[in-house]
Design a protein around this motif. Structure first.
Motif, PDB file in Angstrom:
ATOM      1  N   THR A  13      -8.097  -5.453  -0.078  1.00  0.00           N
ATOM      2  CA  THR A  13      -8.359  -5.134  -0.928  1.00  0.00           C
ATOM      3  C   THR A  13      -8.269  -3.539  -0.440  1.00  0.00           C
ATOM      4  N   LEU A  14      -7.241  -2.819  -0.167  1.00  0.00           N
ATOM      5  CA  LEU A  14      -6.123  -1.701  -0.082  1.00  0.00           C
ATOM      6  C   LEU A  14      -4.937  -2.038  -0.972  1.00  0.00           C
ATOM      7  N   VAL A  15      -4.835  -2.958  -0.399  1.00  0.00           N
ATOM      8  CA  VAL A  15      -3.288  -3.127  -0.930  1.00  0.00           C
ATOM      9  C   VAL A  15      -2.933  -3.854  -1.914  1.00  0.00           C
ATOM     10  N   PHE A  16      -4.044  -3.931  -2.387  1.00  0.00           N
ATOM     11  CA  PHE A  16      -4.276  -4.796  -4.665  1.00  0.00           C
ATOM     12  C   PHE A  16      -4.529  -3.303  -4.800  1.00  0.00           C
ATOM     13  N   PRO A  17      -5.713  -2.419  -4.608  1.00  0.00           N
ATOM     14  CA  PRO A  17      -5.933  -1.117  -5.828  1.00  0.00           C
ATOM     15  C   PRO A  17      -5.375  -0.934  -5.800  1.00  0.00           C
ATOM     16  N   VAL A  18      -4.325  -0.287  -4.781  1.00  0.00           N
ATOM     17  CA  VAL A  18      -2.617   0.724  -4.572  1.00  0.00           C
ATOM     18  C   VAL A  18      -1.944  -0.410  -5.202  1.00  0.00           C
ATOM     19  N   ALA A  19      -1.869  -1.122  -5.056  1.00  0.00           N
ATOM     20  CA  ALA A  19      -0.817  -1.992  -6.098  1.00  0.00           C
ATOM     21  C   ALA A  19      -0.792  -1.519  -7.710  1.00  0.00           C
ATOM     22  N   ALA A  20      -2.346  -1.557  -7.690  1.00  0.00           N
ATOM     23  CA  ALA A  20      -2.198  -1.425  -9.126  1.00  0.00           C
ATOM     24  C   ALA A  20      -2.479  -0.953  -9.963  1.00  0.00           C
ATOM     25  N   ARG A  21      -2.735   0.839  -9.340  1.00  0.00           N
ATOM     26  CA  ARG A  21      -1.867   1.895  -9.866  1.00  0.00           C
ATOM     27  C   ARG A  21      -1.164   1.521 -10.347  1.00  0.00           C
ATOM     28  N   ALA A  22      -1.049   1.930 -11.942  1.00  0.00           N
ATOM     29  CA  ALA A  22       0.480   2.286 -12.637  1.00  0.00           C
ATOM     30  C   ALA A  22       0.863   3.554 -12.598  1.00  0.00           C
ATOM     31  N   GLN A  23      -0.443   4.228 -12.497  1.00  0.00           N
ATOM     32  CA  GLN A  23      -0.358   5.778 -12.374  1.00  0.00           C
ATOM     33  C   GLN A  23       0.879   6.578 -11.060  1.00  0.00           C
ATOM     34  N   ASP A  24       0.576   5.556 -10.093  1.00  0.00           N
ATOM     35  CA  ASP A  24       1.500   6.055  -8.962  1.00  0.00           C
ATOM     36  C   ASP A  24       2.950   5.569  -9.109  1.00  0.00           C
ATOM     37  N   ASP A  25       3.180   7.100  -8.034  1.00  0.00           N
ATOM     38  CA  ASP A  25       5.288   5.983  -8.416  1.00  0.00           C
ATOM     39  C   ASP A  25       4.599   6.025  -6.865  1.00  0.00           C
ATOM     40  N   ALA A  26       6.826   5.465  -6.794  1.00  0.00           N
ATOM     41  CA  ALA A  26       6.385   4.774  -5.490  1.00  0.00           C
ATOM     42  C   ALA A  26       5.465   5.475  -4.199  1.00  0.00           C
ATOM     43  N   ARG A  27       6.222   7.140  -3.843  1.00  0.00           N
ATOM     44  CA  ARG A  27       6.469   7.756  -2.641  1.00  0.00           C
ATOM     45  C   ARG A  27       4.172   7.939  -2.390  1.00  0.00           C
ATOM     46  N   ILE A  48     -13.975   2.538   6.868  1.00  0.00           N
ATOM     47  CA  ILE A  48     -14.760   2.822   5.408  1.00  0.00           C
ATOM     48  C   ILE A  48     -14.387   3.950   4.688  1.00  0.00           C
ATOM     49  N   ILE A  49     -15.219   4.863   4.785  1.00  0.00           N
ATOM     50  CA  ILE A  49     -15.037   5.642   3.904  1.00  0.00           C
ATOM     51  C   ILE A  49     -13.853   6.665   4.670  1.00  0.00           C
ATOM     52  N   ALA A  50     -13.126   6.781   5.449  1.00  0.00           N
ATOM     53  CA  ALA A  50     -11.798   6.874   5.727  1.00  0.00           C
ATOM     54  C   ALA A  50     -11.374   6.336   4.913  1.00  0.00           C
ATOM     55  N   PHE A  51     -11.169   4.822   4.799  1.00  0.00           N
ATOM     56  CA  PHE A  51     -10.412   4.051   3.846  1.00  0.00           C
ATOM     57  C   PHE A  51     -10.151   4.399   2.063  1.00  0.00           C
ATOM     58  N   ARG A  52     -11.349   4.681   1.365  1.00  0.00           N
ATOM     59  CA  ARG A  52     -12.091   5.121   0.543  1.00  0.00           C
ATOM     60  C   ARG A  52     -11.576   6.030   0.163  1.00  0.00           C
ATOM     61  N   ARG A  53     -11.191   6.884   0.755  1.00  0.00           N
ATOM     62  CA  ARG A  53     -10.854   8.378   0.599  1.00  0.00           C
ATOM     63  C   ARG A  53      -9.037   8.238   0.313  1.00  0.00           C
ATOM     64  N   CYS A  54      -8.674   7.406   1.431  1.00  0.00           N
ATOM     65  CA  CYS A  54      -7.365   7.124   1.039  1.00  0.00           C
ATOM     66  C   CYS A  54      -6.909   6.750  -0.391  1.00  0.00           C
ATOM     67  N   LEU A  55      -8.017   5.630  -0.798  1.00  0.00           N
ATOM     68  CA  LEU A  55      -7.875   5.176  -2.555  1.00  0.00           C
ATOM     69  C   LEU A  55      -7.305   5.616  -3.461  1.00  0.00           C
ATOM     70  N   ASN A  56      -8.751   6.745  -3.644  1.00  0.00           N
ATOM     71  CA  ASN A  56      -9.639   7.033  -5.037  1.00  0.00           C
ATOM     72  C   ASN A  56      -9.200   9.224  -4.268  1.00  0.00           C
ATOM     73  N   GLN A  57      -9.058   9.273  -3.326  1.00  0.00           N
ATOM     74  CA  GLN A  57      -8.209  10.772  -3.437  1.00  0.00           C
ATOM     75  C   GLN A  57      -6.957  11.076  -3.143  1.00  0.00           C
ATOM     76  N   ASN A  58      -6.177  12.408  -3.525  1.00  0.00           N
ATOM     77  CA  ASN A  58      -4.925  12.899  -2.955  1.00  0.00           C
ATOM     78  C   ASN A  58      -4.265  12.215  -1.762  1.00  0.00           C
ATOM     79  N   PRO A  59      -3.960  11.269  -1.659  1.00  0.00           N
ATOM     80  CA  PRO A  59      -3.546  10.781   0.160  1.00  0.00           C
ATOM     81  C   PRO A  59      -3.368  12.049   1.173  1.00  0.00           C
TER      82      PRO A  59
END
Length: 352
Positions: A13-27, A48-59
């Motif tokens: 679930t981490l890979v697909f949402p990250v890839a699906a974020r059109a506004q995110d650049d490669a970096r 799980i909480i930490a991983f969600r932060r990675c997904l939803n907040q400034n990395p």
């Protein structure tokens, strides 16, 4: 085995949402993945909480939080962010009380005009207590200098006052007004018609005005009732904005507050630049700086979204149609508190 399968499903679930974020650049995508790898065991609740932060907040912020823990002001449970503070010795820390029981005020040409809660209009020399009553009952006023002031009474009549016994009625059924000088004034009638009046001369400028700002005898910015903002120069009109809740003109800069509470600055013919969001009201303080009161009520001094905003004060008066502050320049501002006390405050000298 179950925990491993669960961890694998979380990783997918981490890979697909990250890839699906059109506004995110490669970096940014790489930073999100790195953040997730450093966040511990995906099978644990904290992981799980930490991983969600990675997904939803400034990395980068999420990585710092996951690896080093929360800092004061991060909004962690039990640790509310501390209230903002002005630069030491400035803003609310530099307050000097000028008056109390104030409804509205204006500083002009070394004088301070104050309308008190009983409706009286007072004038005093700035920095002194030599207050004198100008009028006994007003609902709004605009001073030209230390001698002449225009004021509207409770019946909607506009008066020009230039001395204790020098009072002249200018117009009736007035909604708003702005003096151009001691002898001329632009008046918005309650019927939406906008006039420029000088002595017995009366020239109509618009018939559907909601608000306006006169620059001089020939140039006026007019916001119509449909929200369109126009510049009128006496012979032609040009559209400035079609989404204006409020506006100010400061030299070559046009500031427009949109209906979505975003403040934009347009310099000449340049592309507009966003100054701030979540804005209640504002006032330019020179060619670059602007005082902004956000919807939460606090007052800030800043330049734009990429420039730090300095906290000035909070607990300002919240009353429709009454400006709760007036900037003299970027370093000096008058603030009207919720307790109706008027304060003079200073801010640090800002870099050019």
């Amino acid at each position: 085995m179950t925990s491993k399968l669960f961890a694998m499903s979380v990783a997918v679930t981490l890979v697909f949402p990250v890839a699906a974020r059109a506004q995110d650049d490669a970096r940014t995508k790489q930073l999100r993945l790195l953040c997730a790898r450093l966040s511990g065991d995906f099978a644990s609740p904290s992981g799980i909480i930490a991983f969600r932060r990675c997904l939803n907040q400034n990395p980068l912020s999420a990585m710092r939080r996951n690896v080093f823990g929360a800092r004061a002001g991060d909004g962690a449970p039990g640790k509310p962010a501390p209230p903002p503070q002005p630069p030491k010795g400035f803003g609310r820390d530099s307050r000097i009380e000028l008056a109390s029981a104030v409804s509205r005020f204006q500083a002009v040409a070394g004088f301070l005009y104050v309308q008190t809660t009983d409706g009286k209009l007072w004038r005093q020399t700035a920095g002194t207590k030599d207050g004198q009553v100008v009028l006994d009952s007003v609902t709004s006023f605009r001073a030209v200098d230390g001698t002449t002031v225009y004021a509207r009474d409770p019946l909607g009549r506009l008066w020009r006052v230039s001395g204790p016994d020098a009072r002249q009625q200018v117009e009736t059924d007035v909604a708003a007004f702005q003096p151009l000088d001691a002898e001329s004034v632009v008046v918005l009638g309650q019927d939406g018609r906008l006039w420029r009046i000088r002595g017995n001369d009366k020239t109509q400028l618009d018939s559907e005005a909601a608000s306006f700002q006169a620059i001089n005898a020939t140039t006026t910015y007019i916001k119509n009732r449909d929200g369109n903002l126009w510049r009128w120069n006496g012979s032609e009109r040009s559209l400035i904005s079609s989404d204006a809740a409020d506006f100010r003109i400061e030299g070559e800069n046009a500031y427009v507050l949109t209906n979505g509470s975003e403040l934009w600055r347009k310099h000449g013919e340049d592309k507009p630049v966003k100054v701030s969001g979540n804005v209640r009201t504002f006032q330019p303080a020179g060619p670059r700086w602007v005082y902004v009161q956000i919807k939460a009520g606090s007052l800030w001094l800043g330049e734009g979204p990429d420039k730090p905003h300095a906290f000035v004060d909070s607990d300002l008066l919240d009353e429709t149609g009454v400006p709760p502050f007036q900037a003299i320049d970027a370093e000096h501002v008058y603030v009207l508190g919720a307790d109706r006390k008027l304060w003079a405050e200073t801010m640090p000298v800002l870099a050019p």
